[in-house]
Design an enzyme around this catalytic site. Sequence first.
Site, PDB file in Angstrom:
ATOM      1  N   ASP A 206       0.878  31.812 -13.705  1.00 48.66           N
ATOM      2  CA  ASP A 206       0.150  33.074 -13.830  1.00 48.66           C
ATOM      3  C   ASP A 206      -1.116  32.802 -14.635  1.00 48.66           C
ATOM      4  O   ASP A 206      -1.321  31.703 -15.147  1.00 48.66           O
ATOM      5  CB  ASP A 206       1.029  34.153 -14.464  1.00 48.66           C
ATOM      6  CG  ASP A 206       1.327  33.876 -15.925  1.00 48.66           C
ATOM      7  OD1 ASP A 206       0.870  32.834 -16.435  1.00 48.66           O
ATOM      8  OD2 ASP A 206       2.010  34.686 -16.550  1.00 48.66           O
TER       9      ASP A 206
ATOM     10  N   ASP B  87      -6.709  38.648 -14.301  1.00 46.44           N
ATOM     11  CA  ASP B  87      -6.879  40.076 -13.992  1.00 46.44           C
ATOM     12  C   ASP B  87      -6.652  40.945 -15.214  1.00 46.44           C
ATOM     13  O   ASP B  87      -6.214  40.468 -16.258  1.00 46.44           O
ATOM     14  CB  ASP B  87      -5.905  40.492 -12.884  1.00 46.44           C
ATOM     15  CG  ASP B  87      -4.449  40.332 -13.304  1.00 46.44           C
ATOM     16  OD1 ASP B  87      -4.164  39.469 -14.162  1.00 46.44           O
ATOM     17  OD2 ASP B  87      -3.593  41.044 -12.776  1.00 46.44           O
TER      18      ASP B  87
ATOM     19  N   GLY C 265       0.542  44.773 -11.711  1.00 48.13           N
ATOM     20  CA  GLY C 265       0.516  46.044 -12.420  1.00 48.13           C
ATOM     21  C   GLY C 265       1.584  47.033 -11.991  1.00 48.13           C
ATOM     22  O   GLY C 265       1.434  48.241 -12.161  1.00 48.13           O
TER      23      GLY C 265
ATOM     24  N   ASP D 182       8.912  37.214  -8.577  1.00 52.12           N
ATOM     25  CA  ASP D 182       9.342  36.530  -9.793  1.00 52.12           C
ATOM     26  C   ASP D 182       9.816  37.605 -10.755  1.00 52.12           C
ATOM     27  O   ASP D 182       9.332  38.730 -10.716  1.00 52.12           O
ATOM     28  CB  ASP D 182       8.182  35.767 -10.447  1.00 52.12           C
ATOM     29  CG  ASP D 182       7.276  36.700 -11.243  1.00 52.12           C
ATOM     30  OD1 ASP D 182       6.459  37.388 -10.618  1.00 52.12           O
ATOM     31  OD2 ASP D 182       7.411  36.767 -12.481  1.00 52.12           O
TER      32      ASP D 182
ATOM     33  N   CYS E 121      30.852  35.361  -5.001  1.00 56.07           N
ATOM     34  CA  CYS E 121      29.848  34.334  -5.321  1.00 56.07           C
ATOM     35  C   CYS E 121      30.489  32.952  -5.262  1.00 56.07           C
ATOM     36  O   CYS E 121      31.600  32.750  -5.736  1.00 56.07           O
ATOM     37  CB  CYS E 121      29.276  34.596  -6.720  1.00 56.07           C
ATOM     38  SG  CYS E 121      28.031  33.382  -7.213  1.00 56.07           S
TER      39      CYS E 121
ATOM     40  N   CYS F   6      28.969  30.188  -6.572  1.00 59.84           N
ATOM     41  CA  CYS F   6      28.284  29.286  -7.515  1.00 59.84           C
ATOM     42  C   CYS F   6      29.324  28.547  -8.371  1.00 59.84           C
ATOM     43  O   CYS F   6      30.482  28.936  -8.446  1.00 59.84           O
ATOM     44  CB  CYS F   6      27.290  30.062  -8.395  1.00 59.84           C
ATOM     45  SG  CYS F   6      27.979  30.825  -9.866  1.00 59.84           S
TER      46      CYS F   6
ATOM     47  N   CYS G   4      31.260  30.660 -10.942  1.00 58.25           N
ATOM     48  CA  CYS G   4      32.296  31.536 -10.383  1.00 58.25           C
ATOM     49  C   CYS G   4      33.468  30.733  -9.809  1.00 58.25           C
ATOM     50  O   CYS G   4      34.592  31.217  -9.782  1.00 58.25           O
ATOM     51  CB  CYS G   4      31.692  32.446  -9.316  1.00 58.25           C
ATOM     52  SG  CYS G   4      30.605  33.687 -10.040  1.00 58.25           S
TER      53      CYS G   4
ATOM     54  N   HIS H  61      24.773  31.724 -13.097  1.00 54.63           N
ATOM     55  CA  HIS H  61      25.299  32.644 -12.080  1.00 54.63           C
ATOM     56  C   HIS H  61      24.233  33.647 -11.647  1.00 54.63           C
ATOM     57  O   HIS H  61      24.087  33.920 -10.453  1.00 54.63           O
ATOM     58  CB  HIS H  61      26.542  33.391 -12.575  1.00 54.63           C
ATOM     59  CG  HIS H  61      26.793  34.613 -11.752  1.00 54.63           C
ATOM     60  ND1 HIS H  61      27.395  34.552 -10.510  1.00 54.63           N
ATOM     61  CD2 HIS H  61      26.419  35.906 -11.943  1.00 54.63           C
ATOM     62  CE1 HIS H  61      27.390  35.769  -9.976  1.00 54.63           C
ATOM     63  NE2 HIS H  61      26.810  36.612 -10.824  1.00 54.63           N
TER      64      HIS H  61
HETATM   65 ZN   LIG Z   1      28.450  33.030  -9.458  1.00 52.32          ZN
END
Ligand SMILES: [Zn+2]
Length: 390
Positions: free
Chosen positions: A94, A148, A234, A284, A322, A324, A327, A353
Amino acid sequence: MDAIRFTVEAQQDQARAGVLTTRRGVIETPVFMPVGTAGTVKGIRFEALESDDLDAKIILGNTYHLWLRPGIDVIKSAGGLHAFTSWDRALLTDSGGFQVWSLGALRKISEEGTQFRSHVDGSLRFLSPEISMEVQAALGSDIVMVFDECAPGEASHDETERSMNLTARWAKRSKTAFDQLQSDGADTGRREVECLSGAQALFGIVQGAGHLDLRRISLQQTVSIGFDGYAIGGLSVGEEKSVMFEVIEDIAPRMPQNAPRYLMGVGTPEDLVEAVARGVDMFDCVLPTRNGRTGQAFTSRGKLNIKNAQFTNDSRPLDESCRCSVCRRHTRAYLRHLYIAGEMLASILLTHHNLAFFLDTMRGVRQSIRSGDFPKFRREFTERLGANGE
Ligand SMILES: [Zn+2]
């Protein structure tokens, strides 16, 4: 050669699935970009970001923070931000505009730029379009943002118009400085890594707070300068959520079809899905990492506060849908214990997670647009979130 290439490969109503090719890899969109403020995505190792679990293709770096600490000389001598952090996938930086803006009363804006006091050592600093471009060239990021000015969410029409016109003048100065730096070879990324084919890309930012007429003018001003991609800035700065979606719905479809559209700093998983439905490609947000550190997990059934006593003996994973590594391995009871005991692993696991959930949600979004099932995905996703019986 173009700095980036962007192709929309499937579209359903306004929702688009595309491919963004940067000099550091191919990124499928819509994409979520974890925020790496000070050269680190807080609470998570780069190995985890690269793992199949998360597989983040692009992360953010913050010009303001890195410029103040460790300073540009340190990063330059390390060979740019990629080499310094050892991250070789894509990076977006940024411009520092938003961070300086969020200092509020500590800053002073003039035509030339913004004067402010450093939050690190209290020293008086000055940031302008030219300096921001110079810093981002030194960082060697793959996507650079223009410098900006951001009007507050509740700003009046007059105040917003003044701010928006300043943003347009700063965008033009950003572009001029950026082009000069590129031709001077100031881009550290390109100088240090021989195999990098392309130059840095520069994105413009549309401002105008909640005023649709000003947003449209700002879009026109930005497009007429000409950038590689376009952002909506903004938003999510204190305005009502309905205003935010009104702006996105009006502006995103008017943005150039063949360039990526980036909604800055937004938002929750449901915000992401709703913004995709209105034509946004890139996001983001600090929510998955910041909330991970305060004990909050995002799940397919809504948010969950791991500190709650109800999880003391809960042997289920954070999110039963999930896949991941957190998990697959750990229970809510264990994560709650870690959090209550003040163990740093609680933040690390919750952050992991949360990022997995955000990135996986975007994977689902992309697949559903490509297979023509996005409306169904959107409906079911929203229903499940609301079904939280915790
Ligand atoms: Zn997870």
